[in-house]
Design a protein around this motif. Structure first.
Motif, PDB file in Angstrom:
ATOM      1  N   ASP A  58      -7.637  13.174   4.007  1.00  0.00           N
ATOM      2  CA  ASP A  58      -6.637  12.128   4.218  1.00  0.00           C
ATOM      3  C   ASP A  58      -7.328  10.843   4.668  1.00  0.00           C
ATOM      4  N   PRO A  59      -7.756   9.994   3.724  1.00  0.00           N
ATOM      5  CA  PRO A  59      -8.463   8.754   4.085  1.00  0.00           C
ATOM      6  C   PRO A  59      -7.663   7.840   5.001  1.00  0.00           C
ATOM      7  N   HIS A  60      -6.333   7.906   4.918  1.00  0.00           N
ATOM      8  CA  HIS A  60      -5.500   7.028   5.735  1.00  0.00           C
ATOM      9  C   HIS A  60      -5.506   7.439   7.201  1.00  0.00           C
ATOM     10  N   ALA A  61      -6.013   8.621   7.491  1.00  0.00           N
ATOM     11  CA  ALA A  61      -6.053   9.104   8.868  1.00  0.00           C
ATOM     12  C   ALA A  61      -7.357   8.745   9.572  1.00  0.00           C
ATOM     13  N   ASP A 111       0.323  -1.041  10.387  1.00  0.00           N
ATOM     14  CA  ASP A 111       0.023  -1.842  11.567  1.00  0.00           C
ATOM     15  C   ASP A 111      -1.327  -1.517  12.207  1.00  0.00           C
ATOM     16  N   SER A 112      -1.915  -0.385  11.876  1.00  0.00           N
ATOM     17  CA  SER A 112      -3.200  -0.047  12.489  1.00  0.00           C
ATOM     18  C   SER A 112      -4.279   0.346  11.478  1.00  0.00           C
ATOM     19  N   LEU A 113      -4.024   0.103  10.201  1.00  0.00           N
ATOM     20  CA  LEU A 113      -5.052   0.393   9.194  1.00  0.00           C
ATOM     21  C   LEU A 113      -4.904  -0.527   7.987  1.00  0.00           C
ATOM     22  N   HIS A 120     -14.836   1.898  -0.450  1.00  0.00           N
ATOM     23  CA  HIS A 120     -13.725   1.584   0.449  1.00  0.00           C
ATOM     24  C   HIS A 120     -14.236   1.236   1.839  1.00  0.00           C
ATOM     25  N   LEU A 121     -13.420   0.490   2.571  1.00  0.00           N
ATOM     26  CA  LEU A 121     -13.620   0.253   3.997  1.00  0.00           C
ATOM     27  C   LEU A 121     -12.278   0.431   4.693  1.00  0.00           C
ATOM     28  N   ASN A 122     -12.276   1.222   5.755  1.00  0.00           N
ATOM     29  CA  ASN A 122     -11.094   1.384   6.594  1.00  0.00           C
ATOM     30  C   ASN A 122     -11.238   0.467   7.801  1.00  0.00           C
ATOM     31  N   MET A 123     -10.314  -0.482   7.965  1.00  0.00           N
ATOM     32  CA  MET A 123     -10.436  -1.485   9.007  1.00  0.00           C
ATOM     33  C   MET A 123      -9.127  -1.638   9.778  1.00  0.00           C
ATOM     34  N   PHE A 124      -9.239  -2.244  10.942  1.00  0.00           N
ATOM     35  CA  PHE A 124      -8.052  -2.479  11.760  1.00  0.00           C
ATOM     36  C   PHE A 124      -7.523  -3.881  11.475  1.00  0.00           C
TER      37      PHE A 124
END
Length: 272
Positions: free
Chosen positions: A15-18, A202-204, A218-222
């Motif tokens: 789950d990349p969104h987690a 709101d947080s990803l 991909h990059l997961n950022m705040f």
């Protein structure tokens, strides 16, 4: 038989969104991604678009020693070296630092580099600097509030008494409130590469980077809101904070792609 280790691949799990931890960036910048990063930046186009903005800001304040804490592939470190600044280059990604060192060598400079985690910056980077730059939307890699506050405290401590921090970020307010659009005029100028959010809450902000050879990363950022960042800068002790939009002073109605915060440590009385 090859003696080279196979290249690491980005792995966000099932789950990349987690995946919303500050430490994840270390494994996001795999070699294949780093080697393509300059296709996204396009050094020549970027240099033309931003001009002498950062150089002029630093010179106007009489700054000479600069710590580039988000060196990446070295673009800003090299531009500042060309302009005569004393530059120290840090990054949390060893892959990025290696690429930056080579890029600088190609421009006849030897980078002074250190592999450092911002949260413990002063353990690895010694001395005080006139200025710190944290550019390339890098502060957004910190997903936890405590990490953001600790990092800014480390930046503050690494500056001289009259030091200045220059920190940029995407305009996440616009992305969160109205959806994504980009002029690609000032940042990420490579016209053959797309960089767009694949998922936002709101947080990803999960961005997908697609390159001409068909590869995707991909990059997961705040997603940092502008006033939230300005509040953090005030909380840590910066006295004056001025925010530009895409290198322009008046940006309220321009909907810039990026904000640039200039935070000054020196206290000035109101009548000064």
């Amino acid at each position: 038989m090859s003696t080279f280790a196979p290249e690491r691949q980005q792995d966000y799990g099932e789950d990349p969104h987690a995946v919303r931890e500050s430490d994840v960036y270390v494994n996001e910048y795999v070699r294949g991604f780093v080697e393509k990063w300059d296709e996204l930046i396009d050094w020549e186009a970027r240099a033309e678009s931003e001009g002498k903005f950062f150089i002029d800001l630093l010179r106007a304040r009489g700054k000479k020693s600069v710590l580039d804490v988000a060196t990446g592939t070295g673009f800003h470190s090299v531009q500042l070296l060309k302009a005569g600044f004393d530059v120290f280059s840090a990054d949390g990604s060893a892959e990025m630092l290696a690429m930056a060192f080579q890029n600088a060598a190609d421009h006849d400079f030897v980078l002074k580099t250190v592999h450092a985690d911002w949260r413990w910056l002063n353990k690895d980077v010694h001395g005080k600097f006139d200025a710190i730059i944290c550019l390339g939307n890098s502060f957004t890699h910190l997903h936890d509030e405590k990490d953001r506050r600790r990092t800014l405290a480390e930046f503050y401590a690494a500056l001289k008494h009259d030091g200045v921090l220059i920190l940029d970020q995407r305009n996440y307010d616009e992305i969160l409130d109205n959806g994504f659009s980009s002029k690609h005029k000032y940042y990420y100028c490579g016209d053959q590469v797309t960089a767009e959010p694949e998922y936002v809450d709101d947080s990803l902000a999960r961005f997908k980077y697609s390159f001409p050879d068909g590869s995707d990363y991909h990059l997961n950022m705040f997603p940092l809101r502008k006033e939230y960042v300005r509040g953090l800068l005030r909380d840590v002790g910066f006295q004056r904070i001025h925010t530009y939009g895409d290198f322009q002073d008046d940006h309220e109605d321009a909907c810039p792609d990026f904000f640039i915060h200039v935070a000054e440590k020196e206290y000035l009385a109101d009548d000064e």
